[in-house]
Design an enzyme around this catalytic site. Structure first.
Site, short mmCIF file in Angstrom:
data_model
loop_
_atom_site.label_atom_id
_atom_site.label_comp_id
_atom_site.label_asym_id
_atom_site.label_seq_id
_atom_site.Cartn_x
_atom_site.Cartn_y
_atom_site.Cartn_z
N TYR A 1 -67.70 -20.24 -76.76
CA TYR A 1 -68.74 -20.13 -75.73
C TYR A 1 -69.29 -18.71 -75.71
O TYR A 1 -68.53 -17.74 -75.64
CB TYR A 1 -68.17 -20.47 -74.34
CG TYR A 1 -69.22 -20.39 -73.25
CD1 TYR A 1 -70.25 -21.33 -73.20
CD2 TYR A 1 -69.20 -19.36 -72.32
CE1 TYR A 1 -71.23 -21.25 -72.22
CE2 TYR A 1 -70.19 -19.28 -71.33
CZ TYR A 1 -71.19 -20.23 -71.29
OH TYR A 1 -72.18 -20.15 -70.33
N ASP B 1 -67.25 -11.39 -79.44
CA ASP B 1 -67.64 -11.60 -78.05
C ASP B 1 -66.44 -11.29 -77.16
O ASP B 1 -65.51 -12.08 -77.04
CB ASP B 1 -68.11 -13.05 -77.87
CG ASP B 1 -68.59 -13.31 -76.45
OD1 ASP B 1 -68.28 -12.51 -75.55
OD2 ASP B 1 -69.26 -14.34 -76.24
N LYS C 1 -68.79 -9.35 -67.51
CA LYS C 1 -67.75 -9.55 -66.47
C LYS C 1 -67.14 -8.26 -65.92
O LYS C 1 -67.77 -7.60 -65.11
CB LYS C 1 -66.69 -10.51 -67.01
CG LYS C 1 -67.30 -11.86 -67.46
CD LYS C 1 -66.34 -12.98 -67.39
CE LYS C 1 -66.85 -14.25 -68.05
NZ LYS C 1 -67.81 -14.99 -67.26
C1 PLP Z 1 -66.94 -15.30 -74.00
C2 PLP Z 1 -68.15 -15.37 -73.14
N1 PLP Z 1 -69.34 -14.99 -73.65
C3 PLP Z 1 -70.46 -15.00 -72.92
C4 PLP Z 1 -70.44 -15.43 -71.61
C5 PLP Z 1 -71.71 -15.45 -70.82
O1 PLP Z 1 -71.68 -14.49 -69.82
P1 PLP Z 1 -72.61 -14.66 -68.52
O2 PLP Z 1 -72.05 -15.82 -67.75
O3 PLP Z 1 -72.48 -13.36 -67.79
O4 PLP Z 1 -73.99 -14.91 -69.01
C6 PLP Z 1 -69.23 -15.84 -71.03
C7 PLP Z 1 -69.18 -16.31 -69.64
O5 PLP Z 1 -68.26 -16.92 -69.18
C8 PLP Z 1 -68.06 -15.81 -71.82
O6 PLP Z 1 -66.88 -16.19 -71.33
#
Ligand code: PLP
Length: 343
Positions: free
Chosen positions: A164, A266, A293
């Site tokens: 994700y 990521d 986050k």
């Molecule tokens: C691994 C990862 N990448 C990207 C995102 C996307 O972040 P945002 O919700 O701040 O757009 C998340 C959100 O949970 C995530 O866990």
């Protein structure tokens, strides 16, 4: 041994009892939810906020506790999707933010605070030489992918099945694949995770099976001429927190390097695992890293950073920058202040 089927009627009775108790103890949340449904589709503004029969509405949070509209005190195990590493309203963050509120919430110029938070992150994460802030993790992964495409001149991206990376088109693919619907292990198919994602977007996404280096390496090699980047999480959050095997991450990193493919890690969620993120824990150095986050201390945030030669694509000072990077609230002083206090 009892089979699951044998337990079902009993489980249904227990669930019905719990649901009735929940409804009895949350009448104000129910009323608030019904009101919100008139103006917000499904009553929420974020898919994960909904759960049946209706979500409770949080009135306040403190430490690891939240209190809902009906006065129920709940242990907050969700932690705003792992964001609140210091819990709700930590004193150190609240004080810094209150002081910043008195000075201003949004400026058209640098405030100097973005430099401080950037320095903190660059110092912590060895692979990150330069960084840019965004307002969400999704924007961070989007910009990192665009940078990889611009840097390599190649169109396609590779991502993990089950990975994700936010809500934009080219990553909302093969996140939660229906059982049996993802194609063969040796060549997983890109499965759209949302209506509205076009076939053209799917055509540019190559799917890799997680923790299967043999197959992953083969797929990268087969598509190398077209692949701008491979993006990966050190732990797959959305499918149940599945950690990468170190050999997989290290091997993927090496294979990407050999093939001239930008390796994006990521760390939006995993950065909380170590002072220098999961990459420190695993001992790998990605080309680009995405953050989010915890670095915003409870305020909207995202970031991407890494190799200076790739980040130079954003250098506004030399000819306007090859990649424009807008965002009204990027690096706003409130988020930066909260991030600095939290780090
Ligand atoms: C691994 C990862 N990448 C990207 C995102 C996307 O972040 P945002 O919700 O701040 O757009 C998340 C959100 O949970 C995530 O866990």
């Amino acid at each position: 041994m009892k089979r699951l089927g044998d337990l079902e009627p009993k489980a249904k009775v227990i669930l019905a009892r719990e649901q009735a108790a929940y409804e009895r103890s949350n009448p104000k949340s129910k009323e608030a939810f019904e009101r919100s449904c008139r103006v917000l589709p499904g009553g929420v503004s974020r898919t994960l906020c909904y759960f049946p029969p209706f979500p409770c509405q949080t009135a306040a949070g403190e430490g690891c506790w939240m209190t809902d509209l009906d006065g129920n005190r709940r242990l907050d195990l969700f932690n705003c999707a792992t964001t609140l590493i210091l819990g709700h309203r930590p004193a150190i963050v609240m004080k810094a933010v209150e002081e910043q509120l008195a000075r201003g919430t949004a400026f058209q110029t640098n405030s100097g605070l973005e430099t401080v938070l950037a320095e903190m992150l660059v110092e912590r994460v060895a692979s990150v030489e330069q960084i840019r802030f965004t307002n969400s993790g999704s924007e961070g992964t989007q910009m990192a992918i665009r940078a990889a495409r611009a840097f390599t001149g190649r169109p396609k991206i590779a991502k993990m099945e089950g990975g994700y990376h936010g809500s934009h088109d080219c990553v909302e693919i093969s996140v939660r694949v229906p059982a049996g619907g993802g194609g063969p292990t040796e060549a997983p198919l890109p499965v759209a995770g949302s209506a509205g994602i076009t076939q053209r977007v799917l055509d540019d996404v190559i799917i890799i099976p997680y923790n299967n280096l043999g197959v992953a390496g083969g797929i990268l090699a087969a598509h190398a001429a077209d692949l701008a980047c491979v993006i990966d999480e050190p732990i797959l959050g959305s499918v149940g927190f599945v950690p990468a095997e170190r050999a997989f991450l290290v091997g993927l990193r090496e294979e990407a390097k050999r093939l001239g493919i930008v390796f994006i890690l990521d760390e939006v969620q995993s950065f909380r695992l170590d002072r220098g993120g999961a990459q420190q824990l695993f001992g790998i150095a990605p080309d680009l890293t995405c953050f989010g986050k915890i670095i915003g201390g409870g305020f909207p945030v995202g970031a991407f950073g890494g190799r200076r030669d790739i980040m130079a694509l954003f250098n506004t000072a030399t000819g306007g920058g090859l990649i424009p990077h807008a965002g009204t609230f990027n690096a706003n002083p409130v988020t930066m202040t909260a991030g600095i206090a939290t780090m």
